[in-house]
Design an enzyme around this catalytic site. Structure first.
Site: not given
Ligand SMILES: Nc1nc2c(ncn2[C@H]2C[C@H](O)[C@@H](COP(=O)(O)OP(=O)(O)OP(=O)(O)O)O2)c(=O)[nH]1
Length: 193
Positions: A70
Site C-alpha cells: 500500500d
Molecule cells: N506508475 C506509477 N504509479 C504510481 C506512482 N506513484 C504511485 N503510484 C501508484 C502505485 C499504486 O498503484 C497506487 C497507490 O495506491 P494503492 O497503494 O492503494 O494501490 P492500488 O489501489 O493501486 O492497488 P492495490 O491496493 O495494491 O490493489 O499509486 C508513480 O510515480 N508511477
C-alpha cells in the site's frame, strides 16, 4: 519459483515483471477506507498495516507466498489517498506545489495466513512551484494517472516535471520498494538467489 501479488496495481505488476520475476496476480479485496477514515496514528505504519491486510486476505485462501502493498501520501501530517476525480487531483497538486510531501509505503509478505515479513518506505517529494499554465497543461496530458496514482502523477513519466528534488527509492515512489522485496523473495526461495 513463484509467488502471488495481492494487488491490482499496474505499477507494481510492471515493476515485478520488468525485474523478470515469476508470479500470479490475485488482488486483495480489503476495505481500505475502513482503516484510513479517521486514522490519526503514524501514516507510515498505516501503509504497512494495509499491506499486511492485503497479503493476509489472499494468504488465507491461497497456498504459497503472498505479497501485499500500500502507498499513501502524507502532507503536513495529513493523509491523502488517490484523488477521486481530475478536478480533485488538480486542486491537490495546486496545494502541494512549491512544498514537500511524502509517499509512505508499506509492503508485507504472508504465508498460510501469517505475516512473515514487512517493510516500510518513505520518499521525500519536493514539488516545484510550477505555474497555473503548467498545471493546466499537465492535467490535460496526465490522463488516468491523475486518479490511479496516489499523488496524481507517474514519476517515471510526465510526473517528473512536477519535482525539483526527490529523496528515496525510485521503485518505492512507483509503489513497490523492489530491492527489499527481492531480498525477501530470495530468502523465501521465490526468486533466484
Ligand atoms: N506508475 C506509477 N504509479 C504510481 C506512482 N506513484 C504511485 N503510484 C501508484 C502505485 C499504486 O498503484 C497506487 C497507490 O495506491 P494503492 O497503494 O492503494 O494501490 P492500488 O489501489 O493501486 O492497488 P492495490 O491496493 O495494491 O490493489 O499509486 C508513480 O510515480 N508511477
Amino acid at each position: 519459483m513463484s509467488f502471488i501479488l495481492a494487488s491490482g496495481s499496474a505499477s507494481r505488476r510492471a515493476i515485478l515483471e520488468n525485474a523478470g520475476l515469476d508470479f500470479e496476480i490475485d488482488p486483495a479485496d480489503v476495505d481500505e477506507d475502513a482503516l484510513k477514515t479517521g486514522y490519526s496514528g503514524d501514516i507510515g505504519a498505516l501503509a504497512v498495516r494495509l499491506g499486511e491486510e492485503k497479503a493476509l486476505a489472499v494468504s488465507r485462501r491461497r497456498e504459497g507466498l503472498v505479497l501485499g502493498a500500500d502507498q499513501v501520501l502524507e502532507f503536513e501530517g495529513r493523509l491523502f489517498d488517490k484523488a477521486r476525480s481530475a478536478e480533485e487531483a488538480e486542486a491537490r497538486l495546486r496545494e502541494l506545489r512549491g512544498r514537500t510531501h511524502w509517499l509512505k509505503g508499506g509492503v508485507a509478505a504472508a504465508v498460510g495466513g501469517e505475516i512473515v515479513w514487512r517493510h516500510e518506505s518513505a520518499c521525500r517529494m519536493v514539488m516545484r512551484d510550477f505555474s497555473d499554465a503548467f498545471l493546466a497543461d499537465y492535467v490535460a496530458r496526465a490522463g488516468d494517472m491523475l486518479t490511479s496514482s496516489v499523488g496524481g502523477y507517474a514519476y517515471e513519466g510526465l510526473g517528473a516535471q512536477l519535482f525539483s528534488e526527490v529523496e528515496g527509492d525510485y521503485f518505492a515512489v512507483l509503489g513497490l520498494p523492489l530491492l527489499p522485496v527481492l531480498g525477501m523473495l530470495r530468502d523465501h526461495g521465490a526468486a533466484p538467489a
